[in-house]
Design an enzyme around this catalytic site. Structure first.
Site, PDB file in Angstrom:
ATOM      1  CG  ASP A   1      -3.494  -6.305  -7.128  1.00 16.94           C
ATOM      2  OD1 ASP A   1      -2.933  -6.668  -6.082  1.00 16.94           O
ATOM      3  OD2 ASP A   1      -3.000  -6.460  -8.258  1.00 16.94           O
TER       4      ASP A   1
ATOM      5  CE  LYS B   1      -6.558 -10.382  -2.123  1.00 19.23           C
ATOM      6  NZ  LYS B   1      -6.477  -9.736  -3.444  1.00 19.23           N
TER       7      LYS B   1
ATOM      8  N   GLY C   1       0.373  -8.308  -2.435  1.00 21.71           N
ATOM      9  CA  GLY C   1       0.694  -6.922  -2.099  1.00 21.71           C
ATOM     10  C   GLY C   1      -0.583  -6.256  -1.646  1.00 21.71           C
ATOM     11  CG  HIS C   2      -2.672  -7.649   1.046  1.00 22.46           C
ATOM     12  ND1 HIS C   2      -3.475  -8.048   0.001  1.00 22.46           N
ATOM     13  CD2 HIS C   2      -2.225  -8.783   1.625  1.00 22.46           C
ATOM     14  CE1 HIS C   2      -3.501  -9.374  -0.030  1.00 22.46           C
ATOM     15  NE2 HIS C   2      -2.746  -9.846   0.934  1.00 22.46           N
TER      16      HIS C   2
ATOM     17  CD  GLN D   1      -1.530 -14.784  -4.272  1.00 24.29           C
ATOM     18  OE1 GLN D   1      -1.735 -15.749  -3.554  1.00 24.29           O
ATOM     19  NE2 GLN D   1      -0.685 -13.840  -3.916  1.00 24.29           N
TER      20      GLN D   1
END
Ligand code: GDP
Ligand code: IMO
Ligand code: MG
Length: 428
Positions: free
Chosen positions: A13, A16, A40-41, A223
């Site tokens: 987080d 990215k 989760g982006h 990640q």
């Protein structure tokens, strides 16, 4: 400059998605090489906010070919949902290509993820519950189902039978759950075949040819370094290689083709799920970072744990990944703090460690040794040049750079696409 890897330096987080999006218009391919829909982006484009889990963030840029590499584990139901969500918002997803060697996450992986976590009790990892660990376990155990298996019904059935044979014993006898039927799984998977057929291909060959033709490829990690199964805080990690080496094995592109390694690092630290975190804050400063930084997970909505910047971790990330450039994100979140602490080393039971200790017991006992740097109060979200930043923000960045092992080439000053200060060309 044809090939660059972009990875997270901390526990995920870091931003990215935003960093990939930033480079988007200069890229021809964006390749996801590890993980699955545990990622989760969040990407903010104007007033629009997108949350991507399985798809590489590059899918949002017109003209980019998004690729899901062999190192990824794919939950096809989630894949279709995500594609439909983007299509409904007029994003062109027709170019997506998926490796024939990527492994599938099926319903028994999701079930096993949840029951094994429950059985771990207080040793829980705090996984995202998406079936990631069990799918990778099957891959390593040589009982996984790959994309290409979907196109041969006999093989698919044999493989599902083989996988379930073992698992049903475990589910029924150990975890007290119902057995999963082979037909149930095979029928569900066969239902995906026609829609997947045009997307599934030899992505290694596709990317080799693209690189030979001088096209620009970004390998986007899910990640982060400290969640890497080999180099992270094992066992409190994800089940894939999130470090730059994963880009090689997870895509079928050789290491000597990679020109740049970009690491995204937050100006402080966060972590979701269980595991050691030396600079974690339990006081009002922790709440300050959570609130100012909106630190709630994109995938599970969980509150992220927060702490100060940890320079030994940044140096470790620099070393393990061969970082050429850092993107320092969320500097704006630190605005208003009078003196900003940064961990420069650790104290482990009275002994000073300048680097991340290899022993997990030492790391669990590591207490940060802090240095403090003067803060600033001015709103920095409008800064676009380094010289636009207040003097104290400039020196904070320079101090971090000196401690972190690689140069800082861009600085995030807000979530928006244009809220960035660029110091060096990330792809130049
Ligand atoms: P990822 O998993 O590494 O892609 O990161 P996430 O999207 O899970 O979390 C990063 C969050 O920070 C997202 O909500 C981004 O919109 C936001 N973000 C990224 N860069 C910045 C920044 O420089 N400043 C601020 N305030 N937010 C940022
Ligand atoms: P992005 O790509 C933060 C964490 C989980 C858990 C551990 C194992 O958005 O940075 P898993 O479901 O992967 O088996 O869970 O890893 N985790 C993440 N934390 N960001 C992520 O992805 C993460 N993906 C997994 O919280 O502690
Ligand atoms: Mg995330």
């Amino acid at each position: 400059m044809p090939a660059a890897v972009l990875i997270g330096a901390q526990w995920g987080d870091e931003g990215k998605g935003k960093a990939t999006d930033l480079l988007g218009s200069r890229l021809d391919y964006v390749v996801k090489f590890n993980g699955g829909n545990n990622a989760g982006h969040t990407v903010v484009i104007g007033d629009e906010k997108y949350a991507l889990h399985l798809l590489p963030s590059g899918i949002l840029t017109p003209g980019v070919t998004p690729v899901i590499g062999n190192g990824v584990v794919v939950d096809v139901e989630v894949l279709f949902e995500e594609l439909e969500g983007l299509e409904a918002r007029s994003v062109d997803v027709s170019k997506l290509r998926i490796s024939a060697n990527a492994h599938l996450i099926t319903q028994y992986h999701r079930t096993l993820d949840k029951v094994t976590e429950r059985f771990l009790g207080k040793r829980q990892i705090g996984t995202t519950g998406r079936g990631i660990g069990p799918a990778y376990a099957d891959k390593i155990n040589r009982v996984g189902i790959r994309m290409q298996d979907l196109f041969d019904e006999n093989i698919l059935r044999q493989k599902v039978e083989g996988a379930l044979d073992q698992k049903n014993h475990l589910l029924v006898k150990v975890y007290n759950r119902r057995a999963i039927g082979v037909d149930e799984v095979v029928d569900e998977l066969l239902g995906y075949v026609e829609r997947l057929r045009p997307m599934v291909t030899d992505t290694s060959l596709l990317l080799h040819r693209a690189l030979d033709a001088g096209e620009t490829v970004l390998f986007e990690g899910g990640q982060a370094t400290m969640l890497d199964v080999d180099h992270g805080t094992y066992p409190f990690v994800t089940s894939s290689n999130a470090t730059s080496g994963g880009a090689v094995t997870g895509s079928g592109i050789a290491p000597n083709r990679i020109d740049r390694v970009i690491a995204v690092v937050k100006a402080y630290t966060t972590r979701v799920g269980a595991g050691p975190f030396p600079t974690e804050l339990f006081d009002e400063w922790g709440d300050f970072l959570t609130e100012q930084g909106h630190e709630f997970g994109t995938t599970t909505g969980r509150r992220r744990r927060t702490g100060w910047y940890d320079a030994p971790i940044a140096r470790y990330a620099s070393r393990i990944n061969g970082v050429t450039d850092f993107v320092l994100t969320k500097l704006d979140v630190l605005t208003g703090i009078d003196r900003i602490p940064v961990a420069v080393a650790y104290d482990v039971d009275g002994q000073r460690f300048d680097e991340v200790p290899v022993s997990q017991s030492d790391f669990h006992h590591a207490k940060p040794i802090y240095e403090e740097f003067p803060g600033w109060t001015e709103d920095i979200s409008g800064a676009r040049e380094f010289s636009d930043l207040p003097a104290n923000a400039q020196s904070y960045v320079r101090e971090l750079e000196a401690m972190s092992g690689s140069r800082i080439s861009a600085i995030g000053v807000g979530p928006g696409r244009d809220e960035i200060v660029t110091l060096h060309d990330l792809l130049g």
